[in-house]
Design an enzyme around this catalytic site. Structure first.
Site, PDB file in Angstrom:
ATOM      1  N   CYS A  99     -86.362  73.060  11.527  1.00  0.00           N
ATOM      2  CA  CYS A  99     -87.317  73.038  10.238  1.00  0.00           C
ATOM      3  C   CYS A  99     -86.751  74.094   9.090  1.00  0.00           C
ATOM      4  CB  CYS A  99     -88.501  73.199  10.530  1.00  0.00           C
ATOM      5  SG  CYS A  99     -89.407  71.757  11.440  1.00  0.00           S
TER       6      CYS A  99
ATOM      7  N   HIS B 207     -91.764  66.879  13.013  1.00  0.00           N
ATOM      8  CA  HIS B 207     -92.422  68.232  12.958  1.00  0.00           C
ATOM      9  C   HIS B 207     -93.132  68.337  11.687  1.00  0.00           C
ATOM     10  CE1 HIS B 207     -90.003  70.838  15.602  1.00  0.00           C
ATOM     11  NE2 HIS B 207     -90.267  69.654  16.211  1.00  0.00           N
TER      12      HIS B 207
ATOM     13  N   CYS C  59     -89.207  76.372  13.520  1.00  0.00           N
ATOM     14  CA  CYS C  59     -88.216  76.285  14.445  1.00  0.00           C
ATOM     15  C   CYS C  59     -86.738  76.217  13.560  1.00  0.00           C
ATOM     16  CB  CYS C  59     -88.398  75.246  15.233  1.00  0.00           C
ATOM     17  SG  CYS C  59     -88.005  73.611  14.404  1.00  0.00           S
TER      18      CYS C  59
ATOM     19  N   GLU D 271     -93.208  70.131   9.228  1.00  0.00           N
ATOM     20  CA  GLU D 271     -92.514  70.719   8.089  1.00  0.00           C
ATOM     21  C   GLU D 271     -91.466  69.480   7.635  1.00  0.00           C
ATOM     22  OE1 GLU D 271     -92.687  74.132  10.910  1.00  0.00           O
ATOM     23  OE2 GLU D 271     -92.799  72.145  11.225  1.00  0.00           O
TER      24      GLU D 271
END
Length: 144
Positions: free
Chosen positions: A80, A47, A77, A49
């Site tokens: 993260c 991801h 999410c 992040e």
């Protein structure tokens, strides 16, 4: 947020969901940035992040990102959000809400949970319409 949007657009160019993130140091300088790379690398943890946090830790020479701000185009999410707490990030700034998986206000509030050893300051809704439109357009194009 503009730099995060640039990263999000770049992610879409290689088939990833257009989400971008940047890490700023305490002086407001960008020390790391990334877009989603799950499709690009076949990595479910890639991801934007997570990648930006990893790059920031490398740049600083420490996993502790005290005083740093993470700016991202979509509400993080649970994975993260947990990483933000673990990295001791001071502030999170995000654009669009994620009603299906958001772990900062939509479904949970991981980063401000007082039971955890660290809480993150949150600023939300920054350029939310633009961040949402980027995602909406990406998925609309994939359906056709």
């Amino acid at each position: 947020m503009e730099s995060a949007l640039v990263q999000a657009r770049a992610a879409a160019e290689h088939g990833d969901i257009p989400i971008g993130a940047v890490v700023l140091d305490s002086a407001g300088e960008i020390i790391a940035q990334a877009g989603n790379e799950r499709e690009l690398n076949g990595d479910p943890t890639a991801h934007a992040e997570i990648l930006a946090l990893r790059r920031a830790a490398r740049a600083r020479g420490s996993w502790r990102l005290d005083g740093c701000t993470l700016v991202c185009t979509l509400e993080p999410c649970t994975m993260c959000a947990g990483a933000l707490v673990q990295a001791r990030v001071r502030r999170l700034v995000f654009g669009a809400w994620d009603e299906k998986a958001g772990a900062v206000s939509s479904l949970w509030d991981v980063v401000r949970d007082p039971r955890l050893n660290h809480q993150v300051e949150v600023v939300f809704g920054v350029r939310a319409q633009e961040c949402s439109a980027l995602l909406r357009d990406f998925f609309a194009q994939r359906r056709h």
